[in-house]
Write a protein that holds these residues in place. Structure first.
Motif, PDB file in Angstrom:
ATOM      1  N   TYR A  93       0.837  -1.216   0.000  1.00  0.00           N
ATOM      2  CA  TYR A  93       0.000   0.000   0.000  1.00  0.00           C
ATOM      3  C   TYR A  93       0.864   1.255   0.000  1.00  0.00           C
ATOM      4  O   TYR A  93       0.427   2.338   0.360  1.00  0.00           O
ATOM      5  N   SER A 118      -1.067  -3.452  -3.828  1.00  0.00           N
ATOM      6  CA  SER A 118      -2.288  -4.076  -3.331  1.00  0.00           C
ATOM      7  C   SER A 118      -3.417  -3.071  -3.233  1.00  0.00           C
ATOM      8  O   SER A 118      -3.223  -1.951  -2.766  1.00  0.00           O
ATOM      9  N   SER A 120      -6.115  -4.087  -1.570  1.00  0.00           N
ATOM     10  CA  SER A 120      -6.936  -4.691  -0.529  1.00  0.00           C
ATOM     11  C   SER A 120      -7.374  -3.717   0.546  1.00  0.00           C
ATOM     12  O   SER A 120      -8.415  -3.907   1.161  1.00  0.00           O
ATOM     13  N   LYS A 121      -6.566  -2.688   0.796  1.00  0.00           N
ATOM     14  CA  LYS A 121      -6.930  -1.743   1.860  1.00  0.00           C
ATOM     15  C   LYS A 121      -7.677  -0.538   1.302  1.00  0.00           C
ATOM     16  O   LYS A 121      -7.902   0.431   2.005  1.00  0.00           O
ATOM     17  N   LEU A 124     -11.416  -3.005  -0.819  1.00  0.00           N
ATOM     18  CA  LEU A 124     -11.618  -4.303  -1.463  1.00  0.00           C
ATOM     19  C   LEU A 124     -10.930  -5.422  -0.667  1.00  0.00           C
ATOM     20  O   LEU A 124     -10.278  -6.276  -1.247  1.00  0.00           O
ATOM     21  N   PRO A 125     -11.040  -5.446   0.661  1.00  0.00           N
ATOM     22  CA  PRO A 125     -10.258  -6.398   1.444  1.00  0.00           C
ATOM     23  C   PRO A 125     -10.600  -7.848   1.121  1.00  0.00           C
ATOM     24  O   PRO A 125      -9.716  -8.700   1.114  1.00  0.00           O
ATOM     25  N   SER A 127     -11.506  -9.152  -1.660  1.00  0.00           N
ATOM     26  CA  SER A 127     -11.160  -9.620  -3.004  1.00  0.00           C
ATOM     27  C   SER A 127      -9.655  -9.831  -3.184  1.00  0.00           C
ATOM     28  O   SER A 127      -9.225 -10.386  -4.175  1.00  0.00           O
ATOM     29  N   ARG A 128      -8.835  -9.402  -2.180  1.00  0.00           N
ATOM     30  CA  ARG A 128      -7.384  -9.568  -2.269  1.00  0.00           C
ATOM     31  C   ARG A 128      -6.872  -9.154  -3.647  1.00  0.00           C
ATOM     32  O   ARG A 128      -6.206  -9.918  -4.341  1.00  0.00           O
ATOM     33  N   CYS A 129      -7.220  -7.946  -4.032  1.00  0.00           N
ATOM     34  CA  CYS A 129      -6.923  -7.494  -5.392  1.00  0.00           C
ATOM     35  C   CYS A 129      -5.561  -6.830  -5.469  1.00  0.00           C
ATOM     36  O   CYS A 129      -5.221  -5.989  -4.640  1.00  0.00           O
ATOM     37  N   GLY A 130      -4.766  -7.209  -6.429  1.00  0.00           N
ATOM     38  CA  GLY A 130      -3.440  -6.629  -6.562  1.00  0.00           C
ATOM     39  C   GLY A 130      -3.110  -6.253  -7.989  1.00  0.00           C
ATOM     40  O   GLY A 130      -3.824  -6.607  -8.928  1.00  0.00           O
TER      41      GLY A 130
END
Ligand SMILES: Cc1ncc(COP(=O)(O)O)c(C=O)c1O
Length: 135
Positions: A93, A118, A120-121, A124-125, A127-130
């Motif tokens: 992040y 990431s 995710s923060k 979209l926590p 979905s673990r999107c990166g």
């Protein structure tokens, strides 16, 4: 996989395919006023042998909050290029996302880096999107 600055993100621990996959190097620890300290890469003790296929750093590091300096990152980038191995920068992040890093840190990427970010923060926590930027 070489982690040039231990301690590293605990989340990497169970991601290796076998027990011998990761090697790491102890940091130099700079003592600062008021009981604070800063981790630095110990370049004098950083050996990149034929068994190293990749260098990986997180910036910022979780949970130590260490942020590699621009100079350290550039030096690691030079070493990776000299040894024809990629430098993975787990940016998580960090920059250019706001409100996480409060020291001067310039984003770095080039054809030899694999830059990970990431989302995710950012709401979209689950979905673990990166985002991965690599050649
Ligand atoms: C350095 C670092 N890398 C990777 C991750 C994992 O990111 P994600 O939440 O997208 O799984 C984190 C999570 O906190 C982290 O701090």
């Amino acid at each position: 996989m070489l982690f040039p600055l231990a301690p590293e993100y605990i989340g990497y621990a169970d991601s290796g395919l076998d027990e011998e996959m990761f090697v790491s190097v102890r940091p130099q620890i700079e003592l600062l006023p008021e009981g604070q300290f800063k981790y630095h890469v110990d370049f004098d003790n950083l050996t990149i042998g034929d068994d190293i296929g990749m260098i990986c750093v997180s910036r910022p590091t979780n949970p130590t909050s260490n942020v590699l300096t621009d100079e350290e990152l550039v030096h690691l980038d030079e070493l990776a290029q000299q040894h024809s191995i990629p430098l993975v920068i787990d940016n998580a992040y960090g920059v250019p996302f706001p409100g996480i890093i409060f020291s001067d840190a310039t984003p770095l990427w080039n054809a030899n880096t694999i830059l990970c970010m990431s989302l995710s923060k950012l709401g979209l926590p689950g979905s673990r999107c990166g985002i991965i930027v690599g050649n």
